[in-house]
Design a protein around this motif. Sequence first.
Motif, mmCIF file in Angstrom:
data_model
loop_
_atom_site.group_PDB
_atom_site.id
_atom_site.type_symbol
_atom_site.label_atom_id
_atom_site.label_comp_id
_atom_site.label_asym_id
_atom_site.label_seq_id
_atom_site.Cartn_x
_atom_site.Cartn_y
_atom_site.Cartn_z
ATOM 1 N N GLN A 195 92.079 6.564 24.053
ATOM 2 C CA GLN A 195 91.516 5.504 23.200
ATOM 3 C C GLN A 195 90.949 6.089 21.916
ATOM 4 O OE1 GLN A 195 88.583 2.310 24.354
ATOM 5 N NE2 GLN A 195 88.606 3.432 26.260
ATOM 6 N N THR A 196 91.206 5.436 20.781
ATOM 7 C CA THR A 196 90.562 5.879 19.534
ATOM 8 C C THR A 196 89.051 5.681 19.646
ATOM 9 O OG1 THR A 196 92.432 5.240 18.145
ATOM 10 C CG2 THR A 196 90.319 5.396 17.048
ATOM 11 N N VAL A 197 88.291 6.680 19.198
ATOM 12 C CA VAL A 197 86.839 6.498 19.061
ATOM 13 C C VAL A 197 86.413 6.991 17.679
ATOM 14 C CG1 VAL A 197 86.300 6.760 21.531
ATOM 15 C CG2 VAL A 197 86.256 8.775 20.045
ATOM 16 N N GLY A 198 85.331 6.416 17.187
ATOM 17 C CA GLY A 198 84.712 6.923 15.968
ATOM 18 C C GLY A 198 83.540 7.795 16.385
ATOM 19 N N VAL A 199 83.538 9.044 15.916
ATOM 20 C CA VAL A 199 82.459 9.972 16.298
ATOM 21 C C VAL A 199 81.427 10.024 15.173
ATOM 22 C CG1 VAL A 199 81.905 12.378 16.875
ATOM 23 C CG2 VAL A 199 84.099 11.390 17.608
ATOM 24 N N ILE A 200 80.165 9.882 15.545
ATOM 25 C CA ILE A 200 79.063 10.070 14.579
ATOM 26 C C ILE A 200 78.137 11.089 15.215
ATOM 27 C CG2 ILE A 200 77.139 8.976 13.311
ATOM 28 C CD1 ILE A 200 79.630 6.715 14.823
ATOM 29 N N ALA A 201 77.991 12.246 14.578
ATOM 30 C CA ALA A 201 77.218 13.322 15.212
ATOM 31 C C ALA A 201 76.315 13.999 14.199
ATOM 32 C CB ALA A 201 78.176 14.349 15.819
ATOM 33 N N ASN A 202 75.104 14.292 14.593
ATOM 34 C CA ASN A 202 74.233 15.107 13.735
ATOM 35 C C ASN A 202 74.759 16.530 13.775
ATOM 36 O OD1 ASN A 202 72.028 13.242 15.590
ATOM 37 N ND2 ASN A 202 72.219 12.886 13.412
ATOM 38 N N GLN A 203 74.563 17.241 12.664
ATOM 39 C CA GLN A 203 75.066 18.615 12.597
ATOM 40 C C GLN A 203 73.897 19.586 12.447
ATOM 41 O OE1 GLN A 203 76.499 21.257 13.189
ATOM 42 N NE2 GLN A 203 78.426 21.226 12.037
ATOM 43 N N PRO A 204 73.414 20.183 13.544
ATOM 44 C CA PRO A 204 72.249 21.075 13.451
ATOM 45 C C PRO A 204 72.495 22.300 12.567
ATOM 46 C CG PRO A 204 72.833 20.624 15.740
ATOM 47 C CD PRO A 204 73.924 20.062 14.903
ATOM 48 N N ALA A 205 73.760 22.606 12.302
ATOM 49 C CA ALA A 205 74.059 23.785 11.475
ATOM 50 C C ALA A 205 73.815 23.520 9.987
ATOM 51 C CB ALA A 205 75.508 24.213 11.693
ATOM 52 N N VAL A 206 73.610 22.262 9.600
ATOM 53 C CA VAL A 206 73.340 21.955 8.184
ATOM 54 C C VAL A 206 72.030 21.169 8.103
ATOM 55 C CG1 VAL A 206 74.176 20.770 6.117
ATOM 56 C CG2 VAL A 206 75.809 21.863 7.662
ATOM 57 N N LEU A 207 71.055 21.726 7.403
ATOM 58 C CA LEU A 207 69.721 21.094 7.253
ATOM 59 C C LEU A 207 69.140 20.667 8.613
ATOM 60 C CD1 LEU A 207 70.387 18.671 4.223
ATOM 61 C CD2 LEU A 207 69.040 20.779 4.168
ATOM 62 N N ALA A 208 69.457 21.428 9.628
ATOM 63 C CA ALA A 208 68.982 21.160 11.006
ATOM 64 C C ALA A 208 69.422 19.789 11.518
ATOM 65 C CB ALA A 208 67.461 21.301 11.090
ATOM 66 N N GLY A 209 70.391 19.177 10.836
ATOM 67 C CA GLY A 209 70.902 17.879 11.301
ATOM 68 C C GLY A 209 70.021 16.709 10.899
ATOM 69 N N VAL A 210 69.120 16.948 9.945
ATOM 70 C CA VAL A 210 68.186 15.906 9.525
ATOM 71 C C VAL A 210 68.932 14.723 8.895
ATOM 72 C CG1 VAL A 210 67.802 16.748 7.158
ATOM 73 C CG2 VAL A 210 65.907 15.768 8.434
ATOM 74 N N LEU A 211 68.339 13.541 8.990
ATOM 75 C CA LEU A 211 68.952 12.373 8.324
ATOM 76 C C LEU A 211 68.340 12.237 6.935
ATOM 77 C CD1 LEU A 211 69.017 9.646 11.124
ATOM 78 C CD2 LEU A 211 70.989 10.795 10.099
ATOM 79 N N ASP A 212 69.186 12.254 5.918
ATOM 80 C CA ASP A 212 68.706 12.001 4.559
ATOM 81 C C ASP A 212 69.479 10.809 3.990
ATOM 82 O OD1 ASP A 212 71.170 13.094 4.156
ATOM 83 O OD2 ASP A 212 70.514 14.793 2.952
ATOM 84 N N ILE A 213 69.300 10.559 2.713
ATOM 85 C CA ILE A 213 69.918 9.373 2.102
ATOM 86 C C ILE A 213 71.439 9.417 2.245
ATOM 87 C CG2 ILE A 213 70.381 8.246 -0.126
ATOM 88 C CD1 ILE A 213 67.488 8.982 -0.930
ATOM 89 N N ASN A 214 72.034 10.527 1.827
ATOM 90 C CA ASN A 214 73.500 10.585 1.827
ATOM 91 C C ASN A 214 74.076 10.499 3.247
ATOM 92 O OD1 ASN A 214 73.344 10.813 -0.882
ATOM 93 N ND2 ASN A 214 73.816 12.995 -0.992
ATOM 94 N N ALA A 215 73.406 11.172 4.184
ATOM 95 C CA ALA A 215 73.897 11.130 5.573
ATOM 96 C C ALA A 215 73.795 9.710 6.123
ATOM 97 C CB ALA A 215 73.091 12.091 6.444
ATOM 98 N N SER A 216 72.731 9.020 5.765
ATOM 99 C CA SER A 216 72.547 7.653 6.279
ATOM 100 C C SER A 216 73.639 6.730 5.744
ATOM 101 C CB SER A 216 71.177 7.099 5.858
ATOM 102 O OG SER A 216 70.155 7.933 6.317
ATOM 103 N N ILE A 217 73.916 6.850 4.454
ATOM 104 C CA ILE A 217 74.943 5.985 3.848
ATOM 105 C C ILE A 217 76.312 6.314 4.441
ATOM 106 C CG2 ILE A 217 76.128 5.430 1.679
ATOM 107 C CD1 ILE A 217 73.443 6.016 0.246
ATOM 108 N N LYS A 218 76.578 7.622 4.549
ATOM 109 C CA LYS A 218 77.873 8.069 5.104
ATOM 110 C C LYS A 218 78.073 7.526 6.515
ATOM 111 C CE LYS A 218 79.812 12.540 6.661
ATOM 112 N NZ LYS A 218 79.772 14.006 6.496
ATOM 113 N N GLY A 219 77.041 7.683 7.326
ATOM 114 C CA GLY A 219 77.141 7.234 8.719
ATOM 115 C C GLY A 219 77.265 5.717 8.814
ATOM 116 N N ALA A 220 76.475 5.012 8.005
ATOM 117 C CA ALA A 220 76.431 3.548 8.106
ATOM 118 C C ALA A 220 77.780 2.925 7.769
ATOM 119 C CB ALA A 220 75.360 2.997 7.171
ATOM 120 N N ARG A 221 78.382 3.393 6.697
ATOM 121 C CA ARG A 221 79.661 2.781 6.296
ATOM 122 C C ARG A 221 80.731 3.029 7.361
ATOM 123 N NH1 ARG A 221 82.451 -0.043 2.729
ATOM 124 N NH2 ARG A 221 84.419 0.724 1.921
ATOM 125 N N PHE A 222 80.677 4.205 7.961
ATOM 126 C CA PHE A 222 81.657 4.540 8.991
ATOM 127 C C PHE A 222 81.456 3.669 10.238
ATOM 128 C CE2 PHE A 222 83.134 7.241 12.550
ATOM 129 C CZ PHE A 222 84.468 7.307 12.189
#
Length: 514
Positions: free
Chosen positions: A317-344
């Motif tokens: 089955q197709t799934v959409g994956v949304i994952a925090n990335q601890p290797a970049v900025l400890a995976g914190v949510l910022d403005i760009n990450a929030s917008i990127k995740g939300a649209r997806f």
Amino acid sequence: MKKKIEQLEQLREEALLAGGKEKIHQQHQKGKLTARERIELLVDEGTFSEVDMFVKHRTTEFGLDKQKIIGDGVVTGFAKISGRDIAIFSQDFTVFGGSLSETNAKKICKVMDMALKLGIPIVGLNDSGGARIQEGVSSLGGYADIFLRNTLASGVVPQISAILGPCAGGAVYSPAITDFIFMVKNTSHMFVTGPNVVKTVTHEEVSFEDLGGAETHATKSGVAHFIYDSEIELLQNIRKLIDYLPLNWKETPPEKEFDFNQNLIVEKLDEIIPDNPNKPYDMKLIINELLDESEFLEVHENYAQNIIIGFGRVAGQTVGVIANQPAVLAGVLDINASIKGARFVRFCDAFNIPLLVLEDVPGFLPGTEQEWNGIIRHGAKLLFAFSEATVPKVTVIIRKAYGGAYDVMNSKHIRGDFNFAWPTAEIAVMGPKGAVEIIFKKEISNSKNKEEKLNEVLNDYIEKFTNPYIAAERGFIDEVIIPRETRLKIINAFQLLKTKVDTNPKKKHSNIPL
Ligand code: HXC
């Protein structure tokens, strides 16, 4: 009959040559393919049926009545990708620089209208000097006709734009409304105003590539979702993306066969995250172990890398994956990450694609830069998108789930269907150090040995809160699982959720914070 057929064949030949051999040569010299070569590479062999091949413009101004080229700068029609139908338009730079005339726009609108009736994706291959200058407002109107259709088609059929040459001025807004933008390095450019206007207005000197090239839009602006070195690679990846998607919002994505009689325990997952909870690791290693064949089509790979989004399959089955990335900025949510995740998330929800959320997030990024630029309203987008989504939603808390970010990342409270946690999960209002410095402020400052007191309360807090069991006691976590069981658990969850039905209250439309 023979003569009539010969005449038709001659007209067809003329249309195939469009702007002529010299212009085709110039196109190749620039490292670009022609409109027809692109279609050929994109679709299943022999499946392209063209419409409006003989359309010509009707302008008489500026001597254009003597320059009529059949096709008028855009090739339109229908074809198949992996045996499934799509509508397509491909702008032909060899004819008036692919500029958009009234008739050219009508051709594009015709296939878009048909795509909506048929419920099939629309793929636009853009390579154009923009509105045909000689036609003035008629060409502007043509753009608006396309923008309207892009908007009405949004959420009805997937819309994909490839930028394969210039795309300037208001012309950028058609791709911008579509779901995914593909760009090719060095030959494609998108900007609202070009380098010359920029220089006049702001006195900045900037090259085409720096202002609106593929790398710029993939890393800085987030306008481009996918970038490639060559047109061929780009076109192959449009095929790959379409293979993950349903044809329209009423369908579910195509499913691949899957053999359930295989070992679904992945021992390697027990070893990926480091013992020290403050050490980073690459979340993509986990994603690869969870998806079928480790195949992951990452979207926005180079933008806001603290969050990872993309498509894969779980038991076919197709799934959409949304994952925090601890290797970049400890995976914190910022403005760009929030917008990127939300649209997806919203794209997946619109097209019945289940969501798999992998969580390791220390919280939202603090600071004036974030606050002044609106982390409140942008962060709200991600929260809104997850809350609103009614597709199957599965979350695995890998490690940190702190503060508002715990709620936002598809928690149980916002209709997560299955919320799993690894035993390494830390679920609390905030990280241990920040927390004890607030709640034990007085005790620490009144104590003789501050450091000793701090460590004492810190250890106490860590023992109490940095685990998944308090959340599990309350049913906010459905199951605490051993990492190696994760693939099995998410397969079972998504299989069970196949019959899920959930709805939102009836309304005209929601009002997501923009
Ligand atoms: C008519 C155009 C054209 C246009 C290019 N051509 N753009 N004809 N309308 N918009 C023609 C050229 O006259 C030329 O014709 C041929 O296409 C190839 O163009 P070249 O300039 O020779 O090619 P190149 O050097 O590669 O430069 C490409 C270009 C440049 C960067 C796109 O042509 C350019 O700057 N064009 C204008 C871009 C622009 O400002 N467009 C309007 C944007 S505003 P011949 O006969 O010589 O081969 C807009 C509004 C949309 O689009 C509004 C929506 C709301």
